[in-house]
Structure formats: structure tokens, C-alpha cells
Design a protein around this motif. Structure first.
Motif, mmCIF file in Angstrom:
data_model
loop_
_atom_site.group_PDB
_atom_site.id
_atom_site.type_symbol
_atom_site.label_atom_id
_atom_site.label_comp_id
_atom_site.label_asym_id
_atom_site.label_seq_id
_atom_site.Cartn_x
_atom_site.Cartn_y
_atom_site.Cartn_z
ATOM 1 N N GLN A 77 9.787 -10.478 -33.748
ATOM 2 C CA GLN A 77 9.583 -11.895 -33.424
ATOM 3 C C GLN A 77 9.739 -12.763 -34.672
ATOM 4 O O GLN A 77 10.380 -13.814 -34.636
ATOM 5 C CB GLN A 77 8.206 -12.091 -32.818
ATOM 6 C CG GLN A 77 7.946 -13.508 -32.351
ATOM 7 C CD GLN A 77 6.562 -13.658 -31.750
ATOM 8 O OE1 GLN A 77 5.721 -12.764 -31.866
ATOM 9 N NE2 GLN A 77 6.321 -14.770 -31.116
ATOM 10 N N ARG A 78 9.174 -12.305 -35.797
ATOM 11 C CA ARG A 78 9.322 -13.058 -37.050
ATOM 12 C C ARG A 78 10.777 -13.117 -37.475
ATOM 13 O O ARG A 78 11.263 -14.137 -37.952
ATOM 14 C CB ARG A 78 8.475 -12.421 -38.152
ATOM 15 C CG ARG A 78 7.006 -12.760 -38.065
ATOM 16 C CD ARG A 78 6.285 -12.373 -39.342
ATOM 17 N NE ARG A 78 6.439 -10.978 -39.692
ATOM 18 C CZ ARG A 78 5.603 -10.010 -39.340
ATOM 19 N NH1 ARG A 78 4.553 -10.298 -38.621
ATOM 20 N NH2 ARG A 78 5.821 -8.765 -39.718
ATOM 21 N N GLU A 79 11.486 -12.000 -37.326
ATOM 22 C CA GLU A 79 12.901 -11.954 -37.703
ATOM 23 C C GLU A 79 13.718 -12.914 -36.843
ATOM 24 O O GLU A 79 14.567 -13.647 -37.348
ATOM 25 C CB GLU A 79 13.429 -10.525 -37.552
ATOM 26 C CG GLU A 79 14.896 -10.371 -37.877
ATOM 27 C CD GLU A 79 15.204 -10.540 -39.352
ATOM 28 O OE1 GLU A 79 16.394 -10.723 -39.676
ATOM 29 O OE2 GLU A 79 14.285 -10.509 -40.173
ATOM 30 N N ASP A 80 13.446 -12.933 -35.529
ATOM 31 C CA ASP A 80 14.159 -13.863 -34.643
ATOM 32 C C ASP A 80 13.898 -15.314 -35.038
ATOM 33 O O ASP A 80 14.806 -16.135 -35.061
ATOM 34 C CB ASP A 80 13.745 -13.643 -33.189
ATOM 35 C CG ASP A 80 14.252 -12.325 -32.627
ATOM 36 O OD1 ASP A 80 15.184 -11.742 -33.228
ATOM 37 O OD2 ASP A 80 13.715 -11.884 -31.592
ATOM 38 N N SER A 81 12.657 -15.625 -35.371
ATOM 39 C CA SER A 81 12.322 -16.985 -35.784
ATOM 40 C C SER A 81 13.029 -17.354 -37.072
ATOM 41 O O SER A 81 13.538 -18.461 -37.224
ATOM 42 C CB SER A 81 10.812 -17.122 -35.978
ATOM 43 O OG SER A 81 10.141 -16.885 -34.781
ATOM 44 N N ARG A 82 13.081 -16.407 -37.998
ATOM 45 C CA ARG A 82 13.746 -16.656 -39.275
ATOM 46 C C ARG A 82 15.233 -16.906 -39.073
ATOM 47 O O ARG A 82 15.813 -17.820 -39.655
ATOM 48 C CB ARG A 82 13.529 -15.461 -40.215
ATOM 49 C CG ARG A 82 14.022 -15.685 -41.629
ATOM 50 C CD ARG A 82 13.883 -14.429 -42.455
ATOM 51 N NE ARG A 82 14.753 -13.377 -41.989
ATOM 52 C CZ ARG A 82 16.063 -13.306 -42.232
ATOM 53 N NH1 ARG A 82 16.648 -14.243 -42.916
ATOM 54 N NH2 ARG A 82 16.774 -12.291 -41.781
ATOM 55 N N VAL A 83 15.859 -16.122 -38.212
ATOM 56 C CA VAL A 83 17.288 -16.280 -37.942
ATOM 57 C C VAL A 83 17.563 -17.623 -37.264
ATOM 58 O O VAL A 83 18.516 -18.331 -37.607
ATOM 59 C CB VAL A 83 17.810 -15.104 -37.081
ATOM 60 C CG1 VAL A 83 19.196 -15.360 -36.553
ATOM 61 C CG2 VAL A 83 17.784 -13.819 -37.892
ATOM 62 N N ARG A 84 16.722 -18.004 -36.291
ATOM 63 C CA ARG A 84 16.908 -19.305 -35.617
ATOM 64 C C ARG A 84 16.784 -20.456 -36.596
ATOM 65 O O ARG A 84 17.566 -21.409 -36.559
ATOM 66 C CB ARG A 84 15.890 -19.465 -34.487
ATOM 67 C CG ARG A 84 16.295 -18.751 -33.216
ATOM 68 C CD ARG A 84 15.479 -19.242 -32.027
ATOM 69 N NE ARG A 84 14.045 -19.232 -32.248
ATOM 70 C CZ ARG A 84 13.238 -18.216 -31.960
ATOM 71 N NH1 ARG A 84 13.718 -17.130 -31.417
ATOM 72 N NH2 ARG A 84 11.938 -18.292 -32.188
ATOM 73 N N LEU A 85 15.799 -20.398 -37.485
ATOM 74 C CA LEU A 85 15.611 -21.446 -38.472
ATOM 75 C C LEU A 85 16.806 -21.520 -39.415
ATOM 76 O O LEU A 85 17.301 -22.613 -39.725
ATOM 77 C CB LEU A 85 14.328 -21.205 -39.262
ATOM 78 C CG LEU A 85 13.990 -22.243 -40.323
ATOM 79 C CD1 LEU A 85 13.777 -23.603 -39.675
ATOM 80 C CD2 LEU A 85 12.760 -21.832 -41.107
ATOM 81 N N ARG A 86 17.309 -20.371 -39.842
ATOM 82 C CA ARG A 86 18.476 -20.355 -40.718
ATOM 83 C C ARG A 86 19.686 -20.961 -40.021
ATOM 84 O O ARG A 86 20.428 -21.756 -40.612
ATOM 85 C CB ARG A 86 18.783 -18.915 -41.143
ATOM 86 C CG ARG A 86 19.932 -18.817 -42.148
ATOM 87 C CD ARG A 86 20.419 -17.406 -42.318
ATOM 88 N NE ARG A 86 20.968 -16.954 -41.041
ATOM 89 C CZ ARG A 86 21.043 -15.698 -40.667
ATOM 90 N NH1 ARG A 86 20.574 -14.744 -41.432
ATOM 91 N NH2 ARG A 86 21.567 -15.370 -39.502
ATOM 92 N N ASP A 87 19.883 -20.615 -38.747
ATOM 93 C CA ASP A 87 21.016 -21.168 -38.000
ATOM 94 C C ASP A 87 20.901 -22.674 -37.818
ATOM 95 O O ASP A 87 21.895 -23.396 -37.904
ATOM 96 C CB ASP A 87 21.140 -20.485 -36.643
ATOM 97 C CG ASP A 87 21.589 -19.035 -36.758
ATOM 98 O OD1 ASP A 87 22.082 -18.650 -37.842
ATOM 99 O OD2 ASP A 87 21.431 -18.292 -35.772
ATOM 100 N N LYS A 89 19.367 -24.745 -39.865
ATOM 101 C CA LYS A 89 19.661 -25.353 -41.170
ATOM 102 C C LYS A 89 21.159 -25.360 -41.442
ATOM 103 O O LYS A 89 21.702 -26.336 -41.954
ATOM 104 C CB LYS A 89 18.935 -24.592 -42.283
ATOM 105 C CG LYS A 89 17.452 -24.863 -42.324
ATOM 106 C CD LYS A 89 16.803 -24.112 -43.462
ATOM 107 C CE LYS A 89 15.324 -24.387 -43.540
ATOM 108 N NZ LYS A 89 14.679 -23.653 -44.625
#
Length: 140
Positions: A77-87, A89
């Protein structure tokens, strides 16, 4: 004390308490829990007289497999959130990477600054709107 003369033995250190892990129970936590203060009462660490006994299985996952599964799901879940935030940005950066330099004379720049301050917007917002309006009016 000078910096160079200070040693570890100059500081008082309390000894560590050793308690085996299996002795910590709900009774131990109930005796350490602070009571709810009434108006004007002092807050003290007193035994909790109306404690609710929760089974340990509700607080800690019962098996190593269940704990590992929970940790893996949280990590995913943390990894998915990190990827969404990066995308998000990257998408925002992609939209704003096309710059145009525009030299303005002093009077035009001052008028632009005054309009930005009075309308509480940035000068770039005004310039984008002006360019967009000009292009629409001329069919582009």
C-alpha cells in the motif's frame, strides 16, 4: 566541564530493568494506565479499576504468518501511494516545462505587477490568460 575532559563516567545512568517478554500481560498494562482525572484532580498513575480485558489476539496478530501478511500488505500500500505521488509530480512537471521568455519594457512590467498585486494572482497567471485570450481571438 571542558569538552576535552568529559567522559562517559561523568554522567549518571540508571540501570536497565530486565523483564522477560512473556510476562507482559493485560494486567500489567492495566496497572500502569492513568486514571481519567475528574475536575480539579491531579493526574497520577493509579491502577485502572474498570479495565476492559482485551484478548491478546486482538492486539497482536496470532501467528508469524499473519503478521508477515499484514506487513506485506502495508508495504504494498505504501509503495502504491509512493508511485501515485511520483506520477502526479511528473505529470505536473510535464505540463509546466514549456517556457517562453518575454522581455517587457519598464512601464508594462510595472502595470503587470500592479495588476497581480491588486487581484491577488501571480504575474504568470495573468500572462497565460492574456496569451490564451489573444490566441483565441485570432483563431489559434
Amino acid at each position: 566541564m571542558a569538552k576535552g575532559q568529559t567522559t562517559v563516567s561523568d554522567f549518571a545512568v540508571a540501570p536497565r530493568r530486565s523483564r522477560p517478554v512473556n510476562q507482559s500481560t493485560a494486567e500489567d498494562t492495566a496497572t500502569l494506565a492513568p486514571s481519567v482525572p475528574t475536575e480539579g484532580a491531579r493526574i497520577e498513575n493509579q491502577p485502572l479499576s474498570h479495565s476492559v480485558d482485551l484478548p491478546a489476539s486482538r492486539l497482536i496478530a496470532p501467528t508469524e504468518e499473519a503478521r508477515r501478511e499484514r506487513a506485506v500488505s502495508k508495504a504494498l500500500q505504501r509503495e502504491d501511494s509512493r508511485v501515485r505521488l511520483r506520477d502526479l509530480k511528473r505529470a505536473r512537471d510535464r505540463e509546466s516545462k514549456h517556457y517562453v521568455n518575454c522581455p517587457l519594457d519598464y512601464e508594462t512590467k510595472k502595470r503587470l505587477e500592479k495588476a497581480a498585486i491588486e487581484n491577488d494572482v501571480k504575474m504568470t497567471v495573468i500572462m497565460k490568460a492574456a496569451i490564451d485570450q489573444f490566441l483565441k481571438d485570432n483563431g489559434y
